[in-house]
Design a protein around this motif. Structure first.
Motif, PDB file in Angstrom:
ATOM      1  N   VAL A 177       0.825  -1.225   0.079  1.00 41.82           N
ATOM      2  CA  VAL A 177      -0.156   0.009  -0.057  1.00 41.82           C
ATOM      3  C   VAL A 177       0.622   1.180  -0.215  1.00 41.82           C
ATOM      4  N   THR A 178       1.845   1.237   0.818  1.00 42.13           N
ATOM      5  CA  THR A 178       2.741   2.727   0.995  1.00 42.13           C
ATOM      6  C   THR A 178       3.497   2.682  -0.457  1.00 42.13           C
ATOM      7  N   ALA A 179       4.188   1.430  -1.087  1.00 42.54           N
ATOM      8  CA  ALA A 179       4.755   1.803  -2.308  1.00 42.54           C
ATOM      9  C   ALA A 179       3.986   2.104  -3.563  1.00 42.54           C
ATOM     10  N   GLY A 180       2.840   1.545  -3.427  1.00 44.67           N
ATOM     11  CA  GLY A 180       1.824   1.654  -4.419  1.00 44.67           C
ATOM     12  C   GLY A 180       1.201   3.115  -4.460  1.00 44.67           C
ATOM     13  N   ALA A 181       1.131   3.624  -3.437  1.00 38.96           N
ATOM     14  CA  ALA A 181       0.801   5.165  -3.283  1.00 38.96           C
ATOM     15  C   ALA A 181       1.705   6.186  -3.369  1.00 38.96           C
ATOM     16  N   VAL A 182       2.882   5.913  -2.766  1.00 37.11           N
ATOM     17  CA  VAL A 182       3.670   6.943  -2.916  1.00 37.11           C
ATOM     18  C   VAL A 182       4.413   7.005  -4.212  1.00 37.11           C
ATOM     19  N   ILE A 183       5.040   6.313  -4.861  1.00 36.24           N
ATOM     20  CA  ILE A 183       5.439   6.415  -6.071  1.00 36.24           C
ATOM     21  C   ILE A 183       4.550   7.046  -7.286  1.00 36.24           C
ATOM     22  N   PRO A 184       3.313   6.557  -7.239  1.00 36.15           N
ATOM     23  CA  PRO A 184       2.396   7.306  -8.240  1.00 36.15           C
ATOM     24  C   PRO A 184       2.202   8.839  -7.825  1.00 36.15           C
ATOM     25  N   ALA A 185       1.842   8.907  -6.492  1.00 34.11           N
ATOM     26  CA  ALA A 185       1.737  10.452  -5.975  1.00 34.11           C
ATOM     27  C   ALA A 185       2.786  11.443  -6.129  1.00 34.11           C
ATOM     28  N   VAL A 186       4.129  10.762  -6.016  1.00 34.54           N
ATOM     29  CA  VAL A 186       5.150  11.795  -6.099  1.00 34.54           C
ATOM     30  C   VAL A 186       5.403  12.026  -7.609  1.00 34.54           C
ATOM     31  N   LEU A 187       5.414  11.054  -8.532  1.00 36.08           N
ATOM     32  CA  LEU A 187       5.293  11.387  -9.845  1.00 36.08           C
ATOM     33  C   LEU A 187       4.335  12.505 -10.493  1.00 36.08           C
ATOM     34  N   VAL A 188       3.148  12.034 -10.018  1.00 36.76           N
ATOM     35  CA  VAL A 188       1.974  12.998 -10.558  1.00 36.76           C
ATOM     36  C   VAL A 188       2.391  14.319 -10.046  1.00 36.76           C
ATOM     37  N   SER A 189       2.607  14.409  -8.770  1.00 34.75           N
ATOM     38  CA  SER A 189       2.880  15.728  -8.046  1.00 34.75           C
ATOM     39  C   SER A 189       4.132  16.491  -8.593  1.00 34.75           C
ATOM     40  N   PHE A 190       5.194  15.848  -9.053  1.00 38.62           N
ATOM     41  CA  PHE A 190       6.211  16.385  -9.623  1.00 38.62           C
ATOM     42  C   PHE A 190       6.119  17.062 -11.148  1.00 38.62           C
ATOM     43  N   MET A 191       5.207  16.459 -11.788  1.00 37.68           N
ATOM     44  CA  MET A 191       4.892  16.749 -13.237  1.00 37.68           C
ATOM     45  C   MET A 191       3.962  17.962 -13.176  1.00 37.68           C
ATOM     46  N   ALA A 192       2.955  17.965 -11.973  1.00 38.63           N
ATOM     47  CA  ALA A 192       2.221  18.961 -11.889  1.00 38.63           C
ATOM     48  C   ALA A 192       2.745  20.260 -11.510  1.00 38.63           C
ATOM     49  N   ALA A 193       3.663  20.105 -10.542  1.00 38.50           N
ATOM     50  CA  ALA A 193       4.384  21.393  -9.866  1.00 38.50           C
ATOM     51  C   ALA A 193       5.134  21.904 -10.984  1.00 38.50           C
ATOM     52  N   TYR A 194       5.694  21.037 -11.874  1.00 40.88           N
ATOM     53  CA  TYR A 194       6.555  21.686 -12.991  1.00 40.88           C
ATOM     54  C   TYR A 194       5.754  22.369 -13.861  1.00 40.88           C
ATOM     55  N   ALA A 195       4.642  21.903 -14.403  1.00 45.63           N
ATOM     56  CA  ALA A 195       3.501  22.539 -15.243  1.00 45.63           C
ATOM     57  C   ALA A 195       3.160  23.901 -14.500  1.00 45.63           C
ATOM     58  N   ILE A 196       2.829  23.903 -13.058  1.00 47.94           N
ATOM     59  CA  ILE A 196       2.292  24.837 -12.735  1.00 47.94           C
ATOM     60  C   ILE A 196       3.280  26.003 -12.722  1.00 47.94           C
ATOM     61  N   VAL A 197       4.602  25.650 -12.245  1.00 48.69           N
ATOM     62  CA  VAL A 197       5.651  27.039 -12.151  1.00 48.69           C
ATOM     63  C   VAL A 197       5.809  27.279 -13.735  1.00 48.69           C
ATOM     64  N   ARG A 198       6.117  26.474 -14.460  1.00 47.78           N
ATOM     65  CA  ARG A 198       6.613  26.807 -15.807  1.00 47.78           C
ATOM     66  C   ARG A 198       5.396  27.489 -16.636  1.00 47.78           C
ATOM     67  N   GLY A 199       4.146  27.106 -16.464  1.00 47.95           N
ATOM     68  CA  GLY A 199       3.117  27.694 -17.248  1.00 47.95           C
ATOM     69  C   GLY A 199       1.957  28.625 -16.446  1.00 47.95           C
ATOM     70  N   TRP A 200       2.710  29.347 -15.605  1.00 49.46           N
ATOM     71  CA  TRP A 200       2.017  30.264 -14.566  1.00 49.46           C
ATOM     72  C   TRP A 200       1.008  31.057 -15.117  1.00 49.46           C
ATOM     73  N   ARG A 201       1.304  31.541 -16.478  1.00 53.24           N
ATOM     74  CA  ARG A 201       0.536  32.393 -17.138  1.00 53.24           C
ATOM     75  C   ARG A 201      -0.836  32.016 -17.609  1.00 53.24           C
ATOM     76  N   MET A 202      -0.891  30.588 -17.717  1.00 52.88           N
ATOM     77  CA  MET A 202      -2.078  30.025 -18.295  1.00 52.88           C
ATOM     78  C   MET A 202      -3.039  30.021 -16.904  1.00 52.88           C
TER      79      MET A 202
ATOM     80  N   ASN B 159      -3.637  25.148  -9.598  1.00 52.79           N
ATOM     81  CA  ASN B 159      -2.866  25.375  -8.568  1.00 52.79           C
ATOM     82  C   ASN B 159      -3.966  25.688  -7.259  1.00 52.79           C
ATOM     83  N   GLY B 160      -4.948  26.285  -7.553  1.00 54.91           N
ATOM     84  CA  GLY B 160      -5.870  26.556  -6.285  1.00 54.91           C
ATOM     85  C   GLY B 160      -6.639  25.618  -6.024  1.00 54.91           C
ATOM     86  N   LEU B 161      -6.785  24.388  -7.009  1.00 57.06           N
ATOM     87  CA  LEU B 161      -7.406  23.284  -6.666  1.00 57.06           C
ATOM     88  C   LEU B 161      -6.765  22.603  -5.588  1.00 57.06           C
TER      89      LEU B 161
END
Length: 298
Positions: free
Chosen positions: A98-123, A130-132
């Motif tokens: 449960v821990t490995a199956g939840a942590v690995i996808p959560a970190v990958l999705v969060s990293f890609m989402a954070a990169y998109a938010i920072v790089r495309g802040w004007r969108m 980000n507010g969500l």
């Protein structure tokens, strides 16, 4: 006749700056009240840990007849043997899955989402996302138990490890996005521009530039989410039923009913459950504290 007049100058008194000289006694003052409070807090934390460890090594028949804070003259490992023989390894494997199956996808999705938010802040869409994510931090787990339970029932995932993994991923993403986004903002913009001039795509920039520079943040959110999911009790209690799907926190609760008043056996299970958490925290303590400080200090 010539008269020579000589004038003697009196030595002037040299005045030294008074600031540093006067501040030395103040700097040497000791905070006795703060030190006393620190020792009291250390006792509050250390005494229960000490009692748990020595009690887990006591025999059940001698537990009530001896002083609770005095170690046993004949320590025994029978309590640990009893816990391991009671499907403890199965519960341990369930917690790891449960821990490995939840942590690995959560970190990958969060990293890609954070990169998109920072790089495309004007969108506007990314600002709304980000507010969500920030709104997700304000919703406690207890307030969503009934909706999560109904969704799991509709998906026919009740009493399975997937029923624990999917909600854990959802609740781990908001905080991870917040911490990772603050780290990615610290990366100089010139590095991203140079990667673009060299012809690198956003996907290449993500994994070859942002990922190595934000490695402490990735390790921070990984350790923090792993500790949170490992110690989770409410979701396994609500979304599982059969003993084969129990995790370690839920198994501790069942050990109390299984052994009745066998306190040493229960505390032996507590020690075995806590050991992986202590090892993980010992290796990643500095990264965890520095990452959380950087994530919330701005």
């Amino acid at each position: 006749m010539t008269t020579t007049l000589t004038t003697t100058r009196r030595p002037q008194k040299v005045t030294r700056p008074e600031g540093p000289h006067r501040s030395r006694p103040a700097a040497r003052r000791r905070n006795w009240l703060g030190g006393l409070a620190g020792w009291l807090w250390l006792a509050v934390v250390a005494v229960p840990l000490y009692w748990t460890l020595i009690t887990s090594l006591k025999d059940r028949s001698r537990y009530y007849a001896s002083n609770p804070l005095v170690p046993s003259a004949d320590p025994t490992l029978d309590n640990y043997r009893m816990v391991v023989e009671s499907d403890f390894l199965r519960y341990f494997v369930n917690s790891v899955v449960v821990t490995a199956g939840a942590v690995i996808p959560a970190v990958l999705v969060s990293f890609m989402a954070a990169y998109a938010i920072v790089r495309g802040w004007r969108m506007r869409v990314l600002r709304a996302m980000n507010g969500l994510f920030l709104m997700g931090l304000a919703i406690p787990l207890q307030a969503t138990v009934i909706p999560v339970y109904l969704i799991i029932i509709k998906l026919h995932l009740y009493d399975s490890l997937a029923a624990l993994i999917l909600p854990s991923i959802a609740f781990a993403i908001p905080l991870s996005v917040l911490v990772l986004a603050n780290f990615i903002r610290d990366v100089p913009k010139e590095l991203f521009d140079s990667m673009r001039v060299d012809g690198a795509t956003e996907w290449t920039t993500l994994w070859r530039l942002a990922a190595p520079l934000t490695r402490p943040a990735l390790l921070t959110v990984t350790i923090f989410n792993a500790l949170t999911i490992w110690n989770g009790f409410l979701l396994p209690l609500v979304l599982t039923q059969s003993p084969d799907r129990r995790t370690l926190p839920l198994a501790l609760w069942t050990f109390q009913g299984q052994y009745g008043v066998n306190v040493p056996a229960v505390l032996a299970a507590v020690v075995l459950t806590t050991l992986p958490v202590l090892v993980l925290y010992a290796f990643g303590r500095r990264q965890l504290l520095s990452g959380l400080t950087a994530g919330f200090g701005r």
